[in-house]
Structure formats: C-alpha cells, structure tokens
Design an enzyme around this catalytic site. Structure first.
Site, short mmCIF file in Angstrom:
data_model
loop_
_atom_site.label_atom_id
_atom_site.label_comp_id
_atom_site.label_asym_id
_atom_site.label_seq_id
_atom_site.Cartn_x
_atom_site.Cartn_y
_atom_site.Cartn_z
N CYS A 1 0.85 -1.20 0.00
CA CYS A 1 0.00 0.00 0.00
C CYS A 1 0.88 1.24 0.00
O CYS A 1 1.49 1.57 1.01
CB CYS A 1 -0.91 -0.05 1.23
N PRO B 1 0.26 4.60 -0.18
CA PRO B 1 -0.03 5.66 0.81
C PRO B 1 0.39 5.26 2.23
O PRO B 1 0.81 6.10 3.02
CB PRO B 1 -1.54 5.86 0.72
N CYS B 2 0.27 3.96 2.55
CA CYS B 2 0.66 3.48 3.89
C CYS B 2 2.15 3.73 4.13
O CYS B 2 2.53 4.28 5.16
CB CYS B 2 0.41 1.98 4.01
N THR B 3 2.96 3.31 3.17
CA THR B 3 4.41 3.43 3.37
C THR B 3 4.87 4.87 3.25
O THR B 3 5.86 5.26 3.86
CB THR B 3 5.18 2.52 2.39
#
Length: 169
Positions: free
Chosen positions: A58, A60-62
């Site tokens: 993901c 956006p997560c990282t």
C-alpha cells in the site's frame, strides 16, 4: 452464509463494518509483534495511541510512515505510542520492510484480519487515535498522516477534559 439470528456469518474474508464512533471505548485486542511478543491495546492505557492499519504493498501506507516515525521519536517519552498493524502479510516481508526504512515503533501482525474487522477497516491506510482512557478520538480512513496532522491531533486529545465518574450517593 447466514446465521440463525439472520446476521451474516463470519467467513474469515469479509471486511469489518463497525467503524468505531469517536468517544466510544476502543475494543481491546492482542496481537504478536515482529519479536514474537504479545502486545495489547490495554497495556498502553494512560498513553495516546495511534493505531495504524497498513501493508507493504500500500503506497499511501508506506508514504505516511516516516511522519509516524518522526512523531514517535519526538513524543514517545511524552506518553505517545504508535502501533502499526500489518494486514495479512508474512513476517519476513514485513520485517524486511521495517528494517529497510528504519522504523522503530511496534509492528503487530494481524494474521487473520480479526483486529482490522474489529475496527471496521475497509481499505488501507486507516489510522485511529485512542486517548489515555482508551476512547477513540479520531478515525482517519485513507488520506496521509503528516507530522503536523499527528501533532495537532495529539495536542487536541491532550486538551480534552477527562470524563468525570458519576458521583456515588
């Protein structure tokens, strides 16, 4: 799948639907971290907790993790903790990712998606800020956390009046 009560049965893959309401007590959970130790939400009572649901695939997560790390570094001695809950990935892959980026906050493995379902997570990332008394104070779906957003949310939570217990007669 339908149960006797007419409610959908849990088939292990369905996503959660009960997004916690702000002000509501967060349901406790216990997960294993990357060191193989069990960690629970309740062990951090008295601290402000950022529960972040994520996966290595993901983007956006990282992308938001460096902001989480910066806030964690700055505020962990002032009663702030980050619990990064990985969704359904394998330990080796997650461990490699965390090592590569030098993250030091606790990473917990949600191997059967139980905690994600508990928090109504549908799509990643999801960030939930929980106050010192274990109540949900902010639920952010998608969108990127910045250091400023994290800091502002923590300051807002710190200013909240603790709920007064009803006086005994």
């Amino acid at each position: 799948l339908v149960t006797l009560a007419g409610l959908p049965a849990f088939d292990g893959w369905s996503m959660g639907s009960r997004v916690p309401t702000v002000g509501m007590q967060a349901e406790d959970f216990s997960l294993i971290d990357l060191e193989g130790k069990s960690q629970s939400l309740s062990q951090y009572r008295g601290k402000i907790v950022l529960v972040n649901f994520w996966a290595t695939w993901c983007k956006p997560c990282t992308t938001e993790m460096p902001a989480m790390q910066a806030s964690y570094d700055k505020l962990r001695n002032k009663g702030f903790v980050v619990l990064a809950i990985n969704e359904l990935e394998d330990d080796a892959k997650v461990r490699e990712h965390i090592k590569q980026y030098g993250h030091t906050f606790p990473v917990l493995m949600d191997r059967d998606n139980k905690v994600a379902n508990q928090f109504g997570v549908f799509g990643l990332p999801v960030s939930v800020f929980i106050d010192q008394e274990g109540r949900v104070q902010e639920y952010l779906k998608g969108g990127l956390l910045t250091e400023q957003k994290i800091d502002e949310t923590i300051v807002r939570i710190q200013k909240l009046e603790p709920v007064k217990a009803a006086a005994l007669r």
